[in-house]
Design a protein around this motif. Structure first.
Motif, PDB file in Angstrom:
ATOM      1  N   GLU A  90       0.831  -1.208   0.000  1.00  0.00           N
ATOM      2  CA  GLU A  90       0.000   0.000   0.000  1.00  0.00           C
ATOM      3  C   GLU A  90       0.866   1.258   0.000  1.00  0.00           C
ATOM      4  OE1 GLU A  90      -0.313  -2.550   1.968  1.00  0.00           O
ATOM      5  OE2 GLU A  90      -2.217  -3.443   1.317  1.00  0.00           O
ATOM      6  N   ASP A  91       1.930   1.269   0.833  1.00  0.00           N
ATOM      7  CA  ASP A  91       2.818   2.436   0.858  1.00  0.00           C
ATOM      8  C   ASP A  91       3.560   2.579  -0.464  1.00  0.00           C
ATOM      9  OD1 ASP A  91       2.048   3.025   3.417  1.00  0.00           O
ATOM     10  OD2 ASP A  91       3.736   1.989   4.375  1.00  0.00           O
ATOM     11  N   ALA A  92       3.939   1.468  -1.063  1.00  0.00           N
ATOM     12  CA  ALA A  92       4.619   1.525  -2.359  1.00  0.00           C
ATOM     13  C   ALA A  92       3.722   2.148  -3.420  1.00  0.00           C
ATOM     14  CB  ALA A  92       5.047   0.120  -2.786  1.00  0.00           C
ATOM     15  N   ASN A  93       2.440   1.810  -3.391  1.00  0.00           N
ATOM     16  CA  ASN A  93       1.511   2.395  -4.363  1.00  0.00           C
ATOM     17  C   ASN A  93       1.365   3.896  -4.138  1.00  0.00           C
ATOM     18  OD1 ASN A  93      -1.574   3.041  -5.197  1.00  0.00           O
ATOM     19  ND2 ASN A  93      -0.738   1.415  -6.482  1.00  0.00           N
ATOM     20  N   ARG A  94       1.309   4.320  -2.879  1.00  0.00           N
ATOM     21  CA  ARG A  94       1.185   5.750  -2.583  1.00  0.00           C
ATOM     22  C   ARG A  94       2.434   6.509  -3.026  1.00  0.00           C
ATOM     23  NH1 ARG A  94      -1.861   3.919   1.991  1.00  0.00           N
ATOM     24  NH2 ARG A  94       0.045   3.591   3.206  1.00  0.00           N
ATOM     25  N   ILE A  95       3.609   5.923  -2.812  1.00  0.00           N
ATOM     26  CA  ILE A  95       4.853   6.584  -3.223  1.00  0.00           C
ATOM     27  C   ILE A  95       4.931   6.647  -4.745  1.00  0.00           C
ATOM     28  CG2 ILE A  95       7.356   6.277  -3.298  1.00  0.00           C
ATOM     29  CD1 ILE A  95       7.240   5.347  -0.423  1.00  0.00           C
ATOM     30  N   GLY A  96       4.499   5.580  -5.424  1.00  0.00           N
ATOM     31  CA  GLY A  96       4.476   5.603  -6.884  1.00  0.00           C
ATOM     32  C   GLY A  96       3.538   6.675  -7.415  1.00  0.00           C
ATOM     33  N   TYR A  97       2.383   6.833  -6.774  1.00  0.00           N
ATOM     34  CA  TYR A  97       1.430   7.867  -7.177  1.00  0.00           C
ATOM     35  C   TYR A  97       2.029   9.265  -6.971  1.00  0.00           C
ATOM     36  CZ  TYR A  97      -3.126  10.157  -7.733  1.00  0.00           C
ATOM     37  OH  TYR A  97      -4.159  10.929  -8.181  1.00  0.00           O
ATOM     38  N   GLU A  98       2.725   9.452  -5.848  1.00  0.00           N
ATOM     39  CA  GLU A  98       3.351  10.747  -5.579  1.00  0.00           C
ATOM     40  C   GLU A  98       4.461  11.033  -6.582  1.00  0.00           C
ATOM     41  OE1 GLU A  98       5.653  13.111  -1.921  1.00  0.00           O
ATOM     42  OE2 GLU A  98       4.743  11.113  -1.586  1.00  0.00           O
ATOM     43  N   LEU A  99       5.240  10.002  -6.926  1.00  0.00           N
ATOM     44  CA  LEU A  99       6.304  10.180  -7.917  1.00  0.00           C
ATOM     45  C   LEU A  99       5.726  10.614  -9.265  1.00  0.00           C
ATOM     46  CD1 LEU A  99       9.196   9.839  -9.040  1.00  0.00           C
ATOM     47  CD2 LEU A  99       8.668   7.412  -9.385  1.00  0.00           C
ATOM     48  N   ALA A 100       4.656   9.956  -9.710  1.00  0.00           N
ATOM     49  CA  ALA A 100       4.046  10.314 -10.992  1.00  0.00           C
ATOM     50  C   ALA A 100       3.447  11.710 -10.955  1.00  0.00           C
ATOM     51  CB  ALA A 100       2.984   9.282 -11.364  1.00  0.00           C
ATOM     52  N   THR A 101       2.824  12.063  -9.847  1.00  0.00           N
ATOM     53  CA  THR A 101       2.202  13.389  -9.732  1.00  0.00           C
ATOM     54  C   THR A 101       3.240  14.497  -9.794  1.00  0.00           C
ATOM     55  OG1 THR A 101       0.437  12.429  -8.365  1.00  0.00           O
ATOM     56  CG2 THR A 101       0.706  14.819  -8.308  1.00  0.00           C
ATOM     57  N   ARG A 102       4.329  14.338  -9.067  1.00  0.00           N
ATOM     58  CA  ARG A 102       5.345  15.383  -9.021  1.00  0.00           C
ATOM     59  C   ARG A 102       6.178  15.429 -10.302  1.00  0.00           C
ATOM     60  NH1 ARG A 102       7.781  14.820  -2.939  1.00  0.00           N
ATOM     61  NH2 ARG A 102       9.293  16.317  -3.787  1.00  0.00           N
ATOM     62  N   PHE A 103       6.377  14.289 -10.947  1.00  0.00           N
ATOM     63  CA  PHE A 103       7.172  14.285 -12.176  1.00  0.00           C
ATOM     64  C   PHE A 103       6.378  14.841 -13.355  1.00  0.00           C
ATOM     65  CE2 PHE A 103       8.742  11.955 -15.995  1.00  0.00           C
ATOM     66  CZ  PHE A 103       9.994  12.531 -16.061  1.00  0.00           C
ATOM     67  N   LEU A 104       5.108  14.473 -13.459  1.00  0.00           N
ATOM     68  CA  LEU A 104       4.280  14.895 -14.592  1.00  0.00           C
ATOM     69  C   LEU A 104       3.558  16.212 -14.342  1.00  0.00           C
ATOM     70  CD1 LEU A 104       2.771  11.390 -15.404  1.00  0.00           C
ATOM     71  CD2 LEU A 104       4.625  12.537 -16.604  1.00  0.00           C
ATOM     72  N   LYS A 105       3.516  16.664 -13.069  1.00  0.00           N
ATOM     73  CA  LYS A 105       2.915  17.953 -12.700  1.00  0.00           C
ATOM     74  C   LYS A 105       1.454  18.060 -13.129  1.00  0.00           C
ATOM     75  CE  LYS A 105       7.421  20.176 -13.017  1.00  0.00           C
ATOM     76  NZ  LYS A 105       8.240  21.222 -13.662  1.00  0.00           N
TER      77      LYS A 105
END
Length: 460
Positions: A90-105
């Protein structure tokens, strides 16, 4: 700690963009890997219709800009792998979502699918190559993969996770021996060896033990098995001597003794190419490289001379003649194999047309009797199209009398057997040609240096 990789997803030949997108997103959202879809999150799209929504954005791009897609990059994927035991899914999915959000803006739609089928939990982040507003596409800039890695490291530090330490080159742990890769067939042979060592009662008990090892067994005329992560079944008859079905039955019946296959080491290259030292120095190499290259050339030149002596080659002219003859023989054998492959393709296509023609002939005759009725055509369009395609293929090949399917099968089997029999000689001819050409180039480079002694001043 998270290791990342940015991958451009391309359109495959013979498939539409929509089909390719569906294949990639379906694999990422595999229920067996994502806890039945619970570990899938998305932004500006639904996981159920992500491929269709990506396509709508691409159509919006064409309408807005008037430009069609030139490259075959249809989407991008970020793989983010975590250290085993350091993070929950679950934490891995949240971190992946945060990575995509911040990278793609927030400019691109994406899904994040967390896979738990391996020892290390990892994310598959797939985002559309086209922006949400349909005005532009993602620009895969220089070192974009490095930017993803640095952003991932920053997010991991914010969540109190470890990151990969960057060490100087001299302090990195070097691995010179790589473990050999084991093929599916070699793995199957090893499993068979272990099962036979347990001495099963009969052949059926042997197959049951294979199933207990995770193999799917398909019984029939030829028994075949498939492992958990294999795409195709493997027949026992293709495993080689000692592992054919009749040989295994003889071993189980006590009529023969099983001898496990001994893996032969890969043949070592007799000699390598000489290094053009002057060319490398002109590229900016230093004196240290020059010293190493001189020793390397001396060793490889001595091995080249030994090779020439073993093959009784006494002059440059003779070596050139042998190399030309070996090259001609290699290309001739390659042309014969290609001709056989072309004929095999022709037979397969012709056989398909003959079968389709025979199956659809009653429908086409009925279509002709109706006076080529449009209503009848709409009802039986597939059969009539196949019949016309077969007839066109026969006319193009100028076939007045159709060959029998049994004759085509016999010719196909004969050609396939001959083609397989040519491969050992073909590989041998290729190795012989490569060795002679390598020796020829070494000799030519060696004599060039001898004719220009001023080139060796670097060693003084």
């Amino acid at each position: 700690m998270a290791a990342t990789r940015l991958i451009a997803l391309h359109q495959h030949k013979g498939k539409s963009i929509a089909a390719c997108l569906k294949d990639r997103t379906d694999y990422a959202q595999n229920p067996d890997k994502t806890e039945k879809g619970e570990l899938v999150s998305s932004y500006q799209c639904s996981p159920l219709t992500v491929d269709e929504e990506f396509m709508l954005t691409k159509k919006l791009y064409e309408q807005t800009t008037g430009r069609s897609q030139k490259s075959n990059v249809i989407a991008y994927q970020i793989r983010q792998s975590f250290r085993p035991g350091e993070i929950t899914a679950e934490d891995a999915n949240r971190i992946g979502y945060e990575l995509a959000t911040r990278f793609l803006k927030g400019k691109h739609a994406f899904i994040v699918a967390t896979h738990t089928d391996r020892e290390h939990i990892h994310n598959h982040i797939i985002y559309n190559s086209t922006a949400l507003d349909g005005t532009r596409k993602f620009r895969d800039f220089f070192f974009s993969g490095l930017a993803v890695q640095r952003l991932s490291d920053l997010i991991c530090l914010e969540h109190q996770l470890s990151v990969i330490e960057k060490k100087p080159y001299r302090e990195r742990q070097k691995r010179t021996l790589y473990p050999p890769k084991e093929s599916n067939r070699d793995r199957l042979c090893s499993v068979i060896d272990n099962i036979l060592a347990e001495k099963p009662k009969d052949y059926e008990n042997f197959l049951q033990k294979l199933e207990q090892q995770g193999y799917e067994v398909k019984r029939g005329k030829y028994t075949s098995v498939k492992g958990a992560r294999q795409k195709r079944f493997i027949r026992f008859r293709t495993l080689g001597a000692g592992y054919r079905e009749e040989e295994l039955k003889a071993v189980l019946a006590g009529e023969a003794e099983h001898r496990p296959r001994q893996k032969s080491p890969a043949p070592e290259q007799k000699f390598q190419m000489l290094v053009d030292i002057q060319a490398k120095l002109a590229e900016g190499k230093g004196t240290g490289f020059a010293r190493w290259a001189k020793q390397h050339n001396l060793k490889e030149m001595s091995r080249t001379l030994v090779f020439l002596q073993e093959n009784k080659i006494g002059s440059i002219e003779e070596m050139q003649e042998r190399a030309a003859a070996a090259t001609e023989r290699y290309h001739a054998m390659g042309d014969s194999i290609k001709a056989a492959e072309a004929r095999l393709t022709e037979i397969a296509v012709l056989k398909t047309h003959i079968i389709n023609y025979a199956k659809t002939r009653p429908v086409y005759d009925a279509y002709r009797k109706t006076g080529y009725s449009r209503r009848f055509l709409e009802t039986h369009r597939t059969e009539i199209t196949l019949h016309k395609a077969a007839k066109a293929a026969f006319d193009e090949a100028n076939l007045k009398t159709l060959p029998k399917v049994k004759e085509l099968d016999a010719e196909y089997s004969k050609l396939l057997t001959e083609k397989k029999a040519r491969y050992p000689d073909y590989r041998k001819a290729k190795e012989e040609m490569q060795e002679l050409l390598r020796a020829q180039k070494n000799i030519e480079l060696f004599f060039d240096e001898e004719r220009n002694p001023e080139q060796t001043e670097y060693s003084r």
